[in-house]
Write an enzyme that holds these catalytic residues in place. Structure first.
Site, PDB file in Angstrom:
ATOM      1  NE  ARG A  64      -3.948   2.011   2.305  1.00  0.00           N
ATOM      2  CZ  ARG A  64      -4.203   2.775   3.374  1.00  0.00           C
ATOM      3  NH1 ARG A  64      -3.511   2.599   4.494  1.00  0.00           N
ATOM      4  NH2 ARG A  64      -5.122   3.707   3.312  1.00  0.00           N
ATOM      5  CG  ASN A  67      -0.805   8.490   3.526  1.00  0.00           C
ATOM      6  OD1 ASN A  67      -1.231   7.473   2.969  1.00  0.00           O
ATOM      7  ND2 ASN A  67      -0.153   9.445   2.873  1.00  0.00           N
ATOM      8  CG  HIS A 120      -8.389  -3.507  -1.142  1.00  0.00           C
ATOM      9  ND1 HIS A 120      -9.381  -2.561  -1.231  1.00  0.00           N
ATOM     10  CD2 HIS A 120      -7.228  -2.803  -0.974  1.00  0.00           C
ATOM     11  CE1 HIS A 120      -8.851  -1.346  -1.132  1.00  0.00           C
ATOM     12  NE2 HIS A 120      -7.548  -1.471  -0.986  1.00  0.00           N
TER      13      HIS A 120
HETATM   14  C1  HEM Z   1      -9.267   1.746  -5.828  1.00  0.00           C
HETATM   15  C2  HEM Z   1      -9.146   2.646  -4.883  1.00  0.00           C
HETATM   16  C3  HEM Z   1      -8.682   2.297  -3.492  1.00  0.00           C
HETATM   17  C4  HEM Z   1      -9.269   2.715  -2.338  1.00  0.00           C
HETATM   18  C5  HEM Z   1     -10.485   3.615  -2.208  1.00  0.00           C
HETATM   19  C6  HEM Z   1      -8.524   2.135  -1.254  1.00  0.00           C
HETATM   20  C7  HEM Z   1      -8.792   2.326   0.082  1.00  0.00           C
HETATM   21  C8  HEM Z   1      -8.214   1.639   1.118  1.00  0.00           C
HETATM   22  C9  HEM Z   1      -8.578   1.769   2.496  1.00  0.00           C
HETATM   23  C10 HEM Z   1      -9.626   2.716   3.056  1.00  0.00           C
HETATM   24  C11 HEM Z   1      -7.824   0.894   3.203  1.00  0.00           C
HETATM   25  C12 HEM Z   1      -7.876   0.659   4.714  1.00  0.00           C
HETATM   26  C13 HEM Z   1      -7.043   1.725   5.408  1.00  0.00           C
HETATM   27  C14 HEM Z   1      -7.375   1.821   6.880  1.00  0.00           C
HETATM   28  O1  HEM Z   1      -8.510   1.583   7.249  1.00  0.00           O
HETATM   29  O2  HEM Z   1      -6.455   2.199   7.663  1.00  0.00           O
HETATM   30  C15 HEM Z   1      -6.963   0.213   2.274  1.00  0.00           C
HETATM   31  C16 HEM Z   1      -6.053  -0.743   2.613  1.00  0.00           C
HETATM   32  C17 HEM Z   1      -5.175  -1.321   1.718  1.00  0.00           C
HETATM   33  N1  HEM Z   1      -5.035  -0.971   0.393  1.00  0.00           N
HETATM   34 FE1  HEM Z   1      -6.290   0.150  -0.683  1.00  0.00          FE
HETATM   35  N2  HEM Z   1      -7.507   1.367  -1.762  1.00  0.00           N
HETATM   36  C18 HEM Z   1      -7.558   1.459  -3.128  1.00  0.00           C
HETATM   37  C19 HEM Z   1      -6.666   0.877  -4.009  1.00  0.00           C
HETATM   38  C20 HEM Z   1      -5.530   0.183  -3.632  1.00  0.00           C
HETATM   39  C21 HEM Z   1      -4.443  -0.148  -4.505  1.00  0.00           C
HETATM   40  C22 HEM Z   1      -4.349   0.256  -5.975  1.00  0.00           C
HETATM   41  C23 HEM Z   1      -3.536  -0.834  -3.764  1.00  0.00           C
HETATM   42  C24 HEM Z   1      -2.197  -1.405  -4.168  1.00  0.00           C
HETATM   43  C25 HEM Z   1      -1.729  -1.473  -5.390  1.00  0.00           C
HETATM   44  C26 HEM Z   1      -4.079  -0.952  -2.431  1.00  0.00           C
HETATM   45  C27 HEM Z   1      -3.518  -1.647  -1.399  1.00  0.00           C
HETATM   46  C28 HEM Z   1      -4.035  -1.731  -0.128  1.00  0.00           C
HETATM   47  C29 HEM Z   1      -3.557  -2.660   0.874  1.00  0.00           C
HETATM   48  C30 HEM Z   1      -2.521  -3.744   0.646  1.00  0.00           C
HETATM   49  C31 HEM Z   1      -4.263  -2.390   2.050  1.00  0.00           C
HETATM   50  C32 HEM Z   1      -4.078  -3.029   3.421  1.00  0.00           C
HETATM   51  C33 HEM Z   1      -2.962  -2.294   4.157  1.00  0.00           C
HETATM   52  C34 HEM Z   1      -2.634  -2.809   5.542  1.00  0.00           C
HETATM   53  O3  HEM Z   1      -3.188  -3.793   6.015  1.00  0.00           O
HETATM   54  O4  HEM Z   1      -1.767  -2.169   6.187  1.00  0.00           O
HETATM   55  N3  HEM Z   1      -5.273  -0.287  -2.388  1.00  0.00           N
HETATM   56  N4  HEM Z   1      -7.212   0.698   1.010  1.00  0.00           N
END
Ligand code: HEM
Ligand SMILES: *[C@@H]1O[C@H](CO)[C@@H](O)[C@H](O)[C@H]1NC(C)=O
Ligand SMILES: *[C@@H]1O[C@H](CO)[C@@H](O)[C@H](O)[C@H]1NC(C)=O
Length: 320
Positions: A62, A94, A193
């Protein structure tokens, strides 16, 4: 004559740079002479961090996404705030959410030991996200390298460029197209995700208020995410309910079953144009993996600093 050849060459170069997305200088072998031990050095730190805590693989992946979407893949997300400067770590997407900075520090110091002053923090993020994906069972790809590190960061750009989980489909499509990525890139990169966790504050409205959600799934998520805003905001739930530390295609299976955790997730399968792509990935894991690898390379090509632009930071948290 000489002048017109020069002019023609300049025009050709411009066209080449444009076609290559201004990334003509990135290449997998960029450090093959200057830092031959780079890949093994990064890999061993990534693997031991994931061994300690599997979620770290998700967090590192992420970080690269949040770096690339904000003025390009330039390591800007890694800069700490100073008294005269507010960086991206406290930007809305972030704050209390982006993590893994200590692991990036560990990688950087290991890399500095084997080849001091050579490898950028932006490239370390690119390699760490590939190695994280592979370690958790996902696809591999040849990481293009040669990015340099930004000397500035932009909190405003981080607020504006990283899509919010409240986004609807059109908003998701437009925030990816703003950085040169297609709707299909958006759908396949969202497959990230399949690993990692989200905080209650980011899925509360979905589980309590939305109707395009499996009711028993919503019910079970309410157990650890109270209705009242402000209580349990940071409680975690897996983005992929079955296998949050395995990089598989279950994310898409969940969407087809109305078990997407975030509003933005379920937007990809909601009686819309992207439904067929989601359905395809839900039944074809190898197509998902190969498309994901290709899209990660594309994301890594977003506006890198190359040549004499930027710098090679000594410490990823501050400019030299
Ligand atoms: C399409 C639009 C996207 C939205 C709206 C989005 C939104 C989010 C949100 C809200 C979270 C949880 C953060 C939290 O609650 O602290 C999350 C987690 C995550 N996102 Fe996305 N995301 C998107 C696309 C992506 C992309 C393109 C990637 C990587 C190429 C990605 C990788 C991740 C990963 C791996 C997590 C988990 C992180 C962790 O457990 O520390 N996301 N995302
Ligand atoms: C970015 O968002 C955060 C959190 O909502 C806010 O505190 C901050 O003022 C915003 N920064 C800029 C420069 O817009
Ligand atoms: C659900 O929607 C109602 C009406 O729009 C709103 O008042 C309430 O705050 C929402 N609840 C959650 C948990 O988002």
């Amino acid at each position: 004559m000489a002048v017109s050849v020069k002019a023609l060459t300049a025009v050709l170069l411009c066209v080449l740079v444009l076609v290559g997305g201004c990334s003509a200088q990135l290449s997998p072998g960029f450090y093959s002479k200057s830092c031959p031990k780079l890949f093994q050095t990064v890999n061993s730190v990534v693997r031991s961090a994931i061994q300690k805590e599997a979620r770290m693989g998700a967090s590192l992946l992420r970080l690269f996404f949040h770096d690339c979407f904000v003025n390009g893949c330039d390591g800007s997300i890694l800069l700490d705030d100073t008294s005269s400067f507010t960086g991206e770590k406290r930007a809305a997407p972030n704050f209390q959410s982006a993590r893994g900075f200590e692991v990036i520090d560990q990688i950087k110091s290991a890399v500095e030991k084997v080849c001091p002053g050579v490898v950028s923090c932006a490239d370390i993020l690119a390699i760490a996200s590939r190695d994280s994906t592979v370690t958790l069972g996902g696809p591999s790809w040849n990481v293009k390298l040669g990015r340099r590190d930004a000397r500035t960061a932009s909190q405003a750009a981080a607020n504006n460029s990283i899509p919010a989980p409240t986004s609807n489909l059109n908003r998701l499509i437009s925030s990816f197209s703003a950085v040169g990525l297609s709707t299909n890139d958006m759908v396949v990169l969202s497959g990230s995700h399949t690993i990692g966790q989200a905080r209650c504050t980011n899925f509360r409205a979905r589980i309590y208020n939305e109707s395009n959600i499996d009711s028993s799934f919503a019910q079970s998520r309410k157990g650890n995410c109270p209705r009242a805003s402000g209580s349990g905001d940071n409680n975690l739930a897996p983005l992929d309910l079955q296998t949050p530390i395995k990089f598989d295609n279950n994310y898409y299976v969940n969407l087809v079953n109305k078990k997407g955790l975030l509003h933005s997730d379920q937007q990809l399968f909601n009686g819309v144009s992207t439904d067929s792509t989601v359905r395809g990935y839900s039944t074809n894991p190898s197509k998902f993996k190969s498309d994901f690898a290709a899209a990660m390379i594309k994301m890594g090509d977003i506006k890198p600093l190359t040549g004499n632009n930027g710098e090679i930071r000594k410490n990823c948290r501050r400019r030299n």
